[in-house]
Scaffold this active site. Sequence first.
Site, PDB file in Angstrom:
ATOM      1  N   GLY A  73      15.257 -19.413 -24.010  1.00 23.96           N
ATOM      2  CA  GLY A  73      16.055 -19.988 -23.413  1.00 23.96           C
ATOM      3  C   GLY A  73      17.311 -20.146 -24.085  1.00 23.96           C
ATOM      4  N   THR A  74      16.652 -20.052 -25.568  1.00 23.88           N
ATOM      5  CA  THR A  74      18.432 -20.668 -26.281  1.00 23.88           C
ATOM      6  C   THR A  74      18.442 -19.238 -26.324  1.00 23.88           C
ATOM      7  OG1 THR A  74      17.245 -22.082 -27.294  1.00 23.88           O
ATOM      8  CG2 THR A  74      19.466 -21.640 -28.768  1.00 23.88           C
ATOM      9  N   ASN A 153      16.700 -29.848 -17.055  1.00 16.16           N
ATOM     10  CA  ASN A 153      15.544 -30.329 -17.933  1.00 16.16           C
ATOM     11  C   ASN A 153      14.632 -31.799 -18.662  1.00 16.16           C
ATOM     12  OD1 ASN A 153      18.029 -29.736 -19.271  1.00 16.16           O
ATOM     13  ND2 ASN A 153      16.694 -30.902 -20.835  1.00 16.16           N
ATOM     14  N   GLN A 181      13.937 -24.353 -16.224  1.00 16.63           N
ATOM     15  CA  GLN A 181      13.463 -25.297 -16.330  1.00 16.63           C
ATOM     16  C   GLN A 181      12.778 -25.142 -14.360  1.00 16.63           C
ATOM     17  OE1 GLN A 181      11.912 -28.084 -17.071  1.00 16.63           O
ATOM     18  NE2 GLN A 181      12.577 -27.601 -19.211  1.00 16.63           N
ATOM     19  N   ALA A 202       9.437 -18.065 -21.493  1.00 14.57           N
ATOM     20  CA  ALA A 202       8.181 -17.910 -21.237  1.00 14.57           C
ATOM     21  C   ALA A 202       7.248 -18.712 -21.072  1.00 14.57           C
ATOM     22  CB  ALA A 202       7.665 -16.813 -21.966  1.00 14.57           C
ATOM     23  N   HIS A 203       7.376 -20.221 -22.284  1.00  7.81           N
ATOM     24  CA  HIS A 203       6.766 -21.095 -22.484  1.00  7.81           C
ATOM     25  C   HIS A 203       6.905 -21.952 -21.526  1.00  7.81           C
ATOM     26  CE1 HIS A 203       9.526 -24.426 -24.815  1.00  7.81           C
ATOM     27  NE2 HIS A 203       9.931 -23.306 -24.664  1.00  7.81           N
ATOM     28  N   THR A 239      13.401  -4.475 -32.742  1.00  6.72           N
ATOM     29  CA  THR A 239      12.124  -4.775 -32.130  1.00  6.72           C
ATOM     30  C   THR A 239      11.357  -5.526 -31.072  1.00  6.72           C
ATOM     31  OG1 THR A 239      11.858  -3.156 -34.163  1.00  6.72           O
ATOM     32  CG2 THR A 239       9.392  -3.783 -33.213  1.00  6.72           C
ATOM     33  N   CYS A 327      14.628 -31.810 -27.022  1.00  8.32           N
ATOM     34  CA  CYS A 327      15.885 -31.649 -28.102  1.00  8.32           C
ATOM     35  C   CYS A 327      16.167 -32.895 -28.600  1.00  8.32           C
ATOM     36  CB  CYS A 327      16.217 -30.495 -27.702  1.00  8.32           C
ATOM     37  SG  CYS A 327      15.781 -29.462 -26.638  1.00  8.32           S
TER      38      CYS A 327
HETATM   39  N1  PLP Z   1      17.129 -24.136 -21.137  1.00 13.87           N
HETATM   40  C1  PLP Z   1      16.097 -25.882 -20.515  1.00 13.87           C
HETATM   41  C2  PLP Z   1      16.926 -26.148 -19.877  1.00 13.87           C
HETATM   42  C3  PLP Z   1      15.820 -26.607 -21.507  1.00 13.87           C
HETATM   43  O1  PLP Z   1      15.359 -26.585 -20.782  1.00 13.87           O
HETATM   44  C4  PLP Z   1      15.357 -25.817 -22.512  1.00 13.87           C
HETATM   45  C5  PLP Z   1      14.177 -25.674 -23.106  1.00 13.87           C
HETATM   46  O2  PLP Z   1      13.608 -26.805 -23.170  1.00 13.87           O
HETATM   47  C6  PLP Z   1      15.660 -24.311 -23.008  1.00 13.87           C
HETATM   48  C7  PLP Z   1      17.067 -23.636 -22.253  1.00 13.87           C
HETATM   49  C8  PLP Z   1      15.911 -23.318 -24.050  1.00 13.87           C
HETATM   50  O3  PLP Z   1      14.700 -22.421 -24.463  1.00 13.87           O
HETATM   51  P1  PLP Z   1      14.292 -22.306 -25.422  1.00 13.87           P
HETATM   52  O4  PLP Z   1      12.872 -23.545 -25.620  1.00 13.87           O
HETATM   53  O5  PLP Z   1      13.027 -21.067 -24.634  1.00 13.87           O
HETATM   54  O6  PLP Z   1      15.173 -22.102 -26.753  1.00 13.87           O
END
Ligand code: PLP
Length: 387
Positions: A73-74, A153, A181, A202-203, A239, A327
Amino acid sequence: MAGTGIYLDYAATTPLRAEVLEAMLPYFCQHYGNPSSIHAWGHQAHAAIEQARQSVAAILECEAEEVIFTSGGTEGDNLALKGIAWAQRSRGRHIITSQIEHHAVLHTCQALEQQGFEVTYLPVDSEGLVSPEALEQAIRNDTILISIMYANNEIGTIEPLSQISQLAHARAIPFHTDAVQAGGLLDLRVDVLGVDALTLSAHKFYGPKGLGVLYLRRSTPFQTQQHGGGQEDGRRSGTHNVPGIVGLAAALELAYRKAPAERARLTNLRDTFIDGILTRIPQVRLNGARTRRLPNNVHVAFAGLTSIGLVEMLDTYGIGASAGSACSAGSTQPSHVLQALNLPAAYLHGALRLTLGAETTSADIETTLEVLPECVSYLRRLAPQPD
Ligand code: PLP
């Protein structure tokens, strides 16, 4: 899926599904080729990735080439914001987002501000909703990107994406949504949502950590941010993580096979949980919207105690909860989301997020509903009393 105790932190992460692990395993030691190689080993890995791309595209109802595999996600949020903004730098420099985005969006916006872009951070109402009217007023001639999350989130509020996308498209402004989310539970059909870019991780849907998708509509202006071997049509070099990509696709497919029933089941559990907390404990408030809410999200705030103390005490009872987003866990400051909601001061430090998932049962909710009032009154007794 294993684990001891009652895990109520599915918004932070989910366990990998056994079927997903099974789908991934052959791609570690057996089919280990580099998908860019032009021999049989490479072809096999390449075929697995393209198959995964097709299956993701089927769920998003987009073209396979519009699916970019990322590290989560990041990265997806960074790539979308920076890639779309930089591609249009000569057209304009104004970006609109909301005050309650994940830091992956907020901190990227701040970095873009340092590089000469201007960002409007829209406020939200007391339920965490962005106002389409406020968004419309914020749009300028030089607005080049709108990024509003699908579902928050922390508080679980679901934003009005269709209304936002209509406003964006009437002005030909690309619209990105962080759907991290929402992924696995809510509708991800990109044309129904009206989005030009969408981030998944994916997680959050029982897939592997460190894997994600950035959906990027074919017509969306985009400038590569990661240079190298030219993978993903030059949009994201590096890769491929073949087992991870196979796992992501398997997890997404499984999640959407189960989604209609799971949404209904979780919504029921969620509502029982919310009602139970609100009736059994005094001086508590529900944060976020009551119905425009993720089916698995419960977010409450208690007056007269601190979140960290509560999360730690629940942990001693074997219950895994969160003080806010993963976070900001460990931070003693109220999160930016809670601050944006304008909560009464007494509630700002006592937030608790409980997020449900595949293994959550009504017995888990009942047990937590028995333990929680005790923890809250114990912590309140300990808290310094006002003079
Ligand atoms: N965006 C939202 C709304 C999230 O809740 C999160 C992770 O908690 C992220 C982005 C970041 O995702 P990742 O943990 O895959 O980097």
